[in-house]
Design a protein around this motif. Structure first.
Motif, PDB file in Angstrom:
ATOM      1  N   PRO A 250     -23.097  -3.119  -6.434  1.00  0.00           N
ATOM      2  CA  PRO A 250     -22.556  -2.689  -5.140  1.00  0.00           C
ATOM      3  C   PRO A 250     -21.037  -2.773  -5.094  1.00  0.00           C
ATOM      4  O   PRO A 250     -20.424  -3.671  -5.669  1.00  0.00           O
ATOM      5  N   GLY A 251     -20.419  -1.840  -4.402  1.00  0.00           N
ATOM      6  CA  GLY A 251     -19.011  -1.956  -4.067  1.00  0.00           C
ATOM      7  C   GLY A 251     -18.896  -2.692  -2.747  1.00  0.00           C
ATOM      8  O   GLY A 251     -19.882  -2.897  -2.045  1.00  0.00           O
ATOM      9  N   ALA A 252     -17.685  -3.075  -2.392  1.00  0.00           N
ATOM     10  CA  ALA A 252     -17.460  -3.767  -1.125  1.00  0.00           C
ATOM     11  C   ALA A 252     -16.002  -3.636  -0.728  1.00  0.00           C
ATOM     12  O   ALA A 252     -15.113  -3.563  -1.578  1.00  0.00           O
ATOM     13  N   ARG A 253     -15.765  -3.622   0.564  1.00  0.00           N
ATOM     14  CA  ARG A 253     -14.386  -3.599   1.055  1.00  0.00           C
ATOM     15  C   ARG A 253     -13.692  -4.915   0.719  1.00  0.00           C
ATOM     16  O   ARG A 253     -14.340  -5.929   0.506  1.00  0.00           O
ATOM     17  N   GLY A 254     -12.362  -4.860   0.675  1.00  0.00           N
ATOM     18  CA  GLY A 254     -11.599  -6.048   0.358  1.00  0.00           C
ATOM     19  C   GLY A 254     -10.345  -6.162   1.195  1.00  0.00           C
ATOM     20  O   GLY A 254      -9.948  -5.223   1.908  1.00  0.00           O
ATOM     21  N   ARG A 255      -9.691  -7.286   1.092  1.00  0.00           N
ATOM     22  CA  ARG A 255      -8.625  -7.690   2.011  1.00  0.00           C
ATOM     23  C   ARG A 255      -7.399  -6.786   2.020  1.00  0.00           C
ATOM     24  O   ARG A 255      -6.657  -6.757   3.009  1.00  0.00           O
ATOM     25  N   THR A 256      -7.148  -6.038   0.969  1.00  0.00           N
ATOM     26  CA  THR A 256      -5.919  -5.245   0.898  1.00  0.00           C
ATOM     27  C   THR A 256      -6.041  -3.858   1.514  1.00  0.00           C
ATOM     28  O   THR A 256      -5.041  -3.136   1.609  1.00  0.00           O
ATOM     29  N   LEU A 257      -7.226  -3.468   1.918  1.00  0.00           N
ATOM     30  CA  LEU A 257      -7.414  -2.117   2.463  1.00  0.00           C
ATOM     31  C   LEU A 257      -6.726  -1.983   3.824  1.00  0.00           C
ATOM     32  O   LEU A 257      -6.912  -2.808   4.713  1.00  0.00           O
ATOM     33  N   SER A 260      -4.194   4.416   7.890  1.00  0.00           N
ATOM     34  CA  SER A 260      -2.924   5.077   8.195  1.00  0.00           C
ATOM     35  C   SER A 260      -2.219   4.485   9.412  1.00  0.00           C
ATOM     36  O   SER A 260      -1.017   4.659   9.593  1.00  0.00           O
ATOM     37  N   ASP A 261      -2.959   3.754  10.241  1.00  0.00           N
ATOM     38  CA  ASP A 261      -2.361   3.113  11.416  1.00  0.00           C
ATOM     39  C   ASP A 261      -1.872   1.702  11.126  1.00  0.00           C
ATOM     40  O   ASP A 261      -1.416   1.001  12.027  1.00  0.00           O
ATOM     41  N   GLY A 262      -2.022   1.271   9.854  1.00  0.00           N
ATOM     42  CA  GLY A 262      -1.589  -0.063   9.490  1.00  0.00           C
ATOM     43  C   GLY A 262      -2.604  -1.149   9.780  1.00  0.00           C
ATOM     44  O   GLY A 262      -2.276  -2.334   9.744  1.00  0.00           O
ATOM     45  N   THR A 263      -3.845  -0.750  10.047  1.00  0.00           N
ATOM     46  CA  THR A 263      -4.900  -1.722  10.346  1.00  0.00           C
ATOM     47  C   THR A 263      -5.620  -2.121   9.065  1.00  0.00           C
ATOM     48  O   THR A 263      -6.062  -1.261   8.286  1.00  0.00           O
ATOM     49  N   TYR A 264      -5.760  -3.415   8.857  1.00  0.00           N
ATOM     50  CA  TYR A 264      -6.484  -3.931   7.698  1.00  0.00           C
ATOM     51  C   TYR A 264      -7.978  -3.913   8.007  1.00  0.00           C
ATOM     52  O   TYR A 264      -8.424  -4.550   8.968  1.00  0.00           O
ATOM     53  N   TYR A 265      -8.744  -3.175   7.195  1.00  0.00           N
ATOM     54  CA  TYR A 265     -10.163  -3.025   7.502  1.00  0.00           C
ATOM     55  C   TYR A 265     -11.085  -3.622   6.437  1.00  0.00           C
ATOM     56  O   TYR A 265     -12.293  -3.353   6.438  1.00  0.00           O
ATOM     57  N   GLY A 266     -10.514  -4.464   5.586  1.00  0.00           N
ATOM     58  CA  GLY A 266     -11.363  -5.132   4.590  1.00  0.00           C
ATOM     59  C   GLY A 266     -11.206  -6.638   4.589  1.00  0.00           C
ATOM     60  O   GLY A 266     -11.634  -7.313   3.650  1.00  0.00           O
ATOM     61  N   THR A 267     -10.624  -7.184   5.675  1.00  0.00           N
ATOM     62  CA  THR A 267     -10.471  -8.630   5.762  1.00  0.00           C
ATOM     63  C   THR A 267     -11.794  -9.271   6.182  1.00  0.00           C
ATOM     64  O   THR A 267     -12.757  -8.579   6.525  1.00  0.00           O
ATOM     65  N   ALA A 268     -11.824 -10.601   6.169  1.00  0.00           N
ATOM     66  CA  ALA A 268     -13.058 -11.329   6.464  1.00  0.00           C
ATOM     67  C   ALA A 268     -13.636 -10.919   7.815  1.00  0.00           C
ATOM     68  O   ALA A 268     -12.895 -10.732   8.774  1.00  0.00           O
ATOM     69  N   GLU A 476      -5.707 -15.537   0.108  1.00  0.00           N
ATOM     70  CA  GLU A 476      -6.584 -16.058   1.144  1.00  0.00           C
ATOM     71  C   GLU A 476      -5.948 -15.913   2.529  1.00  0.00           C
ATOM     72  O   GLU A 476      -6.663 -15.715   3.520  1.00  0.00           O
ATOM     73  N   ASN A 477      -4.618 -16.009   2.618  1.00  0.00           N
ATOM     74  CA  ASN A 477      -3.952 -15.723   3.896  1.00  0.00           C
ATOM     75  C   ASN A 477      -4.239 -14.289   4.326  1.00  0.00           C
ATOM     76  O   ASN A 477      -4.520 -14.020   5.500  1.00  0.00           O
ATOM     77  N   ASN A 478      -4.192 -13.376   3.363  1.00  0.00           N
ATOM     78  CA  ASN A 478      -4.493 -11.974   3.626  1.00  0.00           C
ATOM     79  C   ASN A 478      -5.960 -11.786   4.002  1.00  0.00           C
ATOM     80  O   ASN A 478      -6.301 -10.988   4.882  1.00  0.00           O
ATOM     81  N   LEU A 479      -6.845 -12.551   3.352  1.00  0.00           N
ATOM     82  CA  LEU A 479      -8.279 -12.457   3.627  1.00  0.00           C
ATOM     83  C   LEU A 479      -8.571 -12.698   5.103  1.00  0.00           C
ATOM     84  O   LEU A 479      -9.450 -12.050   5.687  1.00  0.00           O
ATOM     85  N   PHE A 480      -7.828 -13.597   5.714  1.00  0.00           N
ATOM     86  CA  PHE A 480      -8.071 -13.917   7.118  1.00  0.00           C
ATOM     87  C   PHE A 480      -7.094 -13.223   8.066  1.00  0.00           C
ATOM     88  O   PHE A 480      -6.945 -13.622   9.224  1.00  0.00           O
TER      89      PHE A 480
END
Length: 598
Positions: A250-257, A260-268, A476-480
């Protein structure tokens, strides 16, 4: 050719493609003898994979879905675990939508095998994906090994994630099993799907080089690769396939995604929610998807190992339901049967404390010590956390910060060194012991002190705090992070160090922290957790504290679970020195006996 023309061509009922691709599927050595034969089965309209897409939905982040698995069949409703099972419409697995591949794989003993298998590519596992590039999975089913037909109907299913550093993981461009790619390999760079299995037994050259005590080259922090004692890449997906198991990647989203609006959509908790959705997809397709959907065994390394442990610990927890419903996940159980976890970077809210308790006295590679006040403060706080776990071990009583070092030495470190040294030749063992005089070798057993072990390991890999960095620079800071905020503090220690002594964590964080920590669900004695565990880490892995594995394993043992935990002597981050044993363990705990097709 236009897209419309291409779609028309692929929709022809009797259309069959055949290709021959030269190259060996052996440790990434490039072209040579051997072959990969690709056959595309004739399929019905709406059953062909073109790029990404296996549902009728379109990714919110852009792209298109061609409905690769969106057959109109209706699934039968039933029960799987604590939840209803059965897929219909977009989430119904199309057993005919595969590509037949033939490749050569080296098993864990170093023997080559020709494997013919069915490859189902880029199946989107939710009906309302945020980003299909990451929310899709591949399925590989063995049908013939060395010319002998294989019946994988009741085979265990290895759910092999390729997450590293809590970053995004995609299998959408893979061309075959194990094609998700490996990152952080020793020496830098990444490897693609050609990297394969491992040789389990120590070679003469490995024994000689090991006399220096350096161990195998470690995987870089944030990488997802696995490395054996010879420094070769280990690909569990390929090893499972050649063993006769069904492989789901399986693939999965991650923290760096970020959109275009600057919203992080792969954080915890995006990564674990996606992996749970993948499990639900598989279990909802019981009777359609090959393999035994009640015998799913997960695997992962580093952050992927943490997520594998979290899958095992949090099965069917209602805490994830709202996130899964938002994605349109299948209405099925997300509990797995067994969990394989290598060097898990987990228990993050306590990881800074644990790191300083373990590695606080070790210098950085620069030769300097970390801030002593910070290190001591975190180490002191760890004692309270360790006491709160109330873990008990035979011969040690309650395991606290006072006796944890001795527990680790006697339970893991000395047995690990003993096994390593016993496997060496007499001359290689003598050379190693001469270079590492802190070890006493007597009666075929290695003994030493915790302090001497720490000196042997040498430089610590991370500064302090190791995870919740004061400057918010850690992964991990990015993760949250949340919304357009890239990174946040997730411990009171770091938050208050940089701000007010009365500062409090944002209201959403405590819940998200729990969702990312298997220890939370183990403490709650989650009844739907896995009952079988394979846990591994290298003794020289200072990407996190060795107490993380020690406490994870002991907490599960205290619940009565079947736990096989071991530390590889002198192994660095990403070490996997016994993949053949893991494959045998899967068969043992699942009760599987390979069957030949009639």
């Amino acid at each position: 050719m236009s897209f419309t023309e291409l779609l028309t061509l692929f929709s022809r009922p009797n259309y069959v493609r055949k290709h021959k691709i030269r190259g060996r599927d052996l440790r990434g050595r490039g072209s040579g003898r051997g072959r990969d034969i690709v056959k595309h089965r004739a399929v019905k309209r709406r059953s062909v994979v073109l790029g990404i897409g296996a549902t009728a939905g379109v990714a919110a982040a852009g792209g298109f879905a061609l409905s690769a698995q969106a057959s109109g069949e209706s699934g039968k409703s039933g029960k799987s675990g604590a939840k209803a099972s059965g897929a219909s419409g977009a989430l119904a697995f199309d057993k005919d939508a595969y590509t037949e591949l033939t490749t050569t794989i080296t098993d864990a003993a170093g023997d080559e095998h020709e494997v013919k298998y069915h490859f189902y590519k880029a199946i989107t596992y939710v009906t309302k994906p945020v980003d299909e590039k990451y929310q899709s999975l591949n399925v590989s089913v063995p049908v013939e090994i060395d010319g002998k037909a294989v019946d994988a109907t009741g085979a265990p299913i290895l759910l092999a994630n390729s997450v590293g550093g809590y970053m995004p993981s995609s299998v959408a461009e893979a061309t075959g099993v194990g094609g998700g790619g490996m990152t952080g390999a020793p020496g830098g760079g990444a490897t693609g799907g050609a990297s394969t299995g491992a040789i389990a037994a120590p070679s003469a050259s490995a024994s000689a080089s090991a006399s220096s005590g350096t161990g195998s080259g470690g995987v870089q922090s944030g990488g997802n690769a696995m490395v054996n004692a010879q420094g070769e890449m280990v690909n569990l997906g390929k090893l499972a396939l050649v063993t006769g198991y069904v492989v789901v990647e399986p693939g999965a989203r991650g923290r760096t995604l970020v959109d275009s609006d600057g919203t992080y959509y792969g954080t915890a908790p995006a990564a674990i929610v996606d992996l749970k959705a993948a499990v639900r997809y598989v279990r909802a397709n019981k009777g359609r998807i090959p393999g035994n959907t009640d015998r799913i065994v997960s695997s992962g390394t580093s952050a992927g190992g943490a997520l594998s442990a979290l899958l095992g610990a949090s099965g069917d927890s209602p805490l994830y339901d709202k996130y899964l419903e938002e994605l349109g996940a299948a209405d099925a159980s997300d509990a797995i049967f067994a969990s394989g976890d290598w060097c898990p970077i987990t228990d993050l809210e306590h990881a800074d404390m644990a790191y300083e308790w373990n590695w606080g006295a070790n210098k950085l590679s620069s030769g300097s010590l970390v801030d002593r006040t910070v290190s001591k403060g975190l180490s002191t706080a760890f004692a309270d956390y360790q006491a709160s776990l109330k873990l008990k071990a035979k011969g040690f009583g309650t395991v606290t910060a006072r006796n944890l070092d001795e527990y680790l030495v006697k339970t893991y470190l000395e047995p690990s060194a003993t096994k390593y040294l016993a496997a060496l030749s007499d001359s290689a063992r003598a050379t190693y012991l001469a270079a590492n005089t802190f070890i006493t070798w007597s009666g075929g057993r290695a003994t030493f002190s915790w302090a001497d072990f720490l000196t042997h390991v040498g430089a610590r890999k991370k500064d302090t705090p190791a995870f919740d960095a004061f400057d918010l620079s850690s992964g991990e800071n990015n993760l949250f992070g949340t919304g357009t905020t890239k990174a946040r503090h997730f411990t009171l220690y770091s938050l208050r160090h940089e701000g007010s002594a009365s500062a409090r964590l944002p209201g959403d964080l405590p819940g998200k922290i729990d969702l990312m920590n298997p220890m939370h669900f183990i403490a709650k004695r989650n009844p739907a957790r896995s009952k079988h565990w394979w846990i591994r880490v290298g003794t020289k892995d200072s990407d996190t504290s060795l107490t993380v594995v020690g406490n994870l394993a002991l907490s599960l043992e205290n619940l009565g679970d079947d736990v096989d935990a071991f530390m590889y002597w002198d192994g660095a981050h990403g070490s996997n020195e016994d993949p053949a044993d893991f494959m045998a363990w899967i068969a043992k705990v699942t009760g599987y006996k390979k069957r030949s097709a009639k």
